[in-house]
Design an enzyme around this catalytic site. Structure first.
Site, PDB file in Angstrom:
ATOM      1  N   GLY A 129      -0.560 -45.240  -9.738  1.00  0.00           N
ATOM      2  CA  GLY A 129       0.488 -46.136  -9.224  1.00  0.00           C
ATOM      3  C   GLY A 129      -0.033 -47.560  -9.074  1.00  0.00           C
ATOM      4  O   GLY A 129      -0.419 -48.197 -10.052  1.00  0.00           O
ATOM      5  N   LYS A 200      -2.941 -38.188 -16.639  1.00  0.00           N
ATOM      6  CA  LYS A 200      -3.672 -39.298 -16.004  1.00  0.00           C
ATOM      7  C   LYS A 200      -5.180 -39.130 -16.166  1.00  0.00           C
ATOM      8  O   LYS A 200      -5.893 -40.102 -16.462  1.00  0.00           O
ATOM      9  CB  LYS A 200      -3.278 -39.400 -14.532  1.00  0.00           C
ATOM     10  CG  LYS A 200      -1.844 -39.911 -14.360  1.00  0.00           C
ATOM     11  CD  LYS A 200      -1.355 -39.743 -12.925  1.00  0.00           C
ATOM     12  CE  LYS A 200       0.030 -40.340 -12.723  1.00  0.00           C
ATOM     13  NZ  LYS A 200       0.624 -39.957 -11.437  1.00  0.00           N
TER      14      LYS A 200
END
Ligand code: HSE
Length: 415
Positions: A129, A200
């Protein structure tokens, strides 16, 4: 003035628009020129929004407008994100994305097009994020040999596990709350089954090795089998259960995994709770460093997108050398990776002690009052060895008509 377009006016896209409009002066100061938001591409109308007059429905408006030099992809998914991003790069526009699925699946090709066209394909917001981890790897740690990256990389699952731990809340109830808060993926299976974390850690591994990582090569377990009983035992141990994406480089081999792990209070990632993400990096000169912050949500993620836009604006006509090349990184077999294990077993601890010891050796036994089961903590052993013993134990009990092993979780209780 440099013009930008945003593709997708959902949680992240609207956050990027908000920052671009509200922080114009600061952004202009950093970028060296103003960044003007010219278009927002979406299928819907947003008549009451501050971008109402910039909404377009046809991608070609952005592709063909030579004034638009910066494009934000915030649509998510692969289609049409992939063809649109590719077309923008081929048209000589910088592209910034928060879309880990896109980067993990097509990053190699998109990075190469950006190099060929002398533009940039940036994706800071695709991992962690708002936490600056991609830029940290290619800039701040560029002189370091990285030995390990282990992270809590998914805000939704960390939010769920934290609530289960602290409040004994039910899985479904907390998942709904995470969706309402805008943390979860469109299909939350991607969060809870570990696929989001998998993409990720694939991106982080590719950043470190400089080679393409196929996320399908990564062994991935989610959190759907974690129960309140696991947290009851974890409490006894002063531990918690976290979903970790981990990449370790040992003797030139790269071991990558996504799995829930029981970690002790001393572990640096133990304190990473709620929607927060934490990424632990072990490198040869700096040693251990950790990066912590909001791993999901509108403005935190949009903040990372805007930083990428500014870096792209600062590098007009220059391709910043980041990412990886086309050579494929081999992912090593986890069978030789060592761990100790938390194992929940149906039945009475005393009755089963002998069988357990014969297979697993000396263990620490945990008993919860009133439970029809017990748990053991094993010594450290390789995954292949543990699996052999666990299968032998389980099939022995099943042959005797009994339930056997109910749960297995890897542990890192030493800190
Ligand atoms: N669904 C993701 C998460 C969003 O919960 O972390 C940010 O990538």
């Amino acid at each position: 003035m440099m013009y930008a377009a945003i593709m997708g006016y959902g949680t992240i896209g609207s956050g990027v628009a908000q920052i671009l409009l509200e922080s114009r002066e600061r952004i202009a100061r950093c970028a060296g020129q103003e960044i003007g938001l010219k278009y927002v591409l979406d299928l819907r109308e947003f008549p009451d929004s501050p971008v109402a007059d910039r909404i377009v429905h046809d991608f070609r408006v952005i592709e063909e407008d030579r004034q638009v030099r910066l494009v934000v992809e915030a649509m998510g998914g692969l289609n049409p994100a992939y063809p649109f991003v590719k077309a923008c790069l081929n048209a000589g526009k910088h592209v910034v994305t928060s879309n880990k699925a896109l980067v993990a699946a097509h990053g190699t090709e998109l990075l190469q097009i950006a190099r060929d066209k002398g533009v940039n394909f940036f994706f800071e917001a695709s991992v962690g994020g708002g936490i600056p981890i991609i830029r940290t790897l290619y800039r701040c740690l560029m002189g370091e040999g990285i030995r390990e990256i282990t992270g809590i990389l998914n805000g939704t699952t960390n939010f769920i596990l934290t609530k289960m731990d602290r409040e004994g809340a039910s899985f479904d109830e907390v998942l709904r709350e995470a969706q309402e808060l805008g943390y979860a993926e469109q299909n939350p299976q991607a969060d809870v089954e570990g696929h989001d974390t998998c993409r990720k850690i694939a991106i982080l591994t590719a950043m470190v090795t400089g080679k393409e990582v196929n996320y399908e090569d990564i062994s991935t377990e989610g959190i759907t089998r974690i129960t309140d009983m696991d947290f009851c035992y974890a409490k006894e141990l002063g531990a918690s259960v976290k979903l970790l994406g981990s990449s370790r480089i040992v003797d030139g081999k790269v071991y990558v995994r996504v799995a829930p792990v029981m970690i002790g209070r001393e572990h640096p990632l133990h304190a990473v709770c709620g929607v927060y993400n934490g990424i632990l990096v072990k490198s040869d000169m700096l040693g251990t460093s950790m990066y912590y912050g909001s791993g999901a949500g509108k403005l935190p993620t949009a903040s990372a997108v805007v930083a990428d836009l500014i870096e792209a604006a600062q590098n007009e006509g220059i391709n910043v050398p980041i990412g990886w090349g086309a050579e494929r990184q081999e992912i090593a077999d986890n069978g030789t990776s060592k761990s100790s294990y938390f194992v929940r077993i149906f039945g009475d601890a005393n009755e089963k002690a002998k069988a357990v010891q014969e297979e697993l050796g000396e263990v620490r036994t945990l008993v919860l009052e009133g439970a029809d089961e017990f748990a053991v903590l094993t010594r450290e052993m390789s995954e292949a060895e543990f699996t052999r013993h666990a299968i032998a134990l389980d099939s022995k009990w099943q042959k005797d008509g009994e339930d056997g092993i109910r749960q297995i979780i890897r542990t890192e209780l030493e800190g």
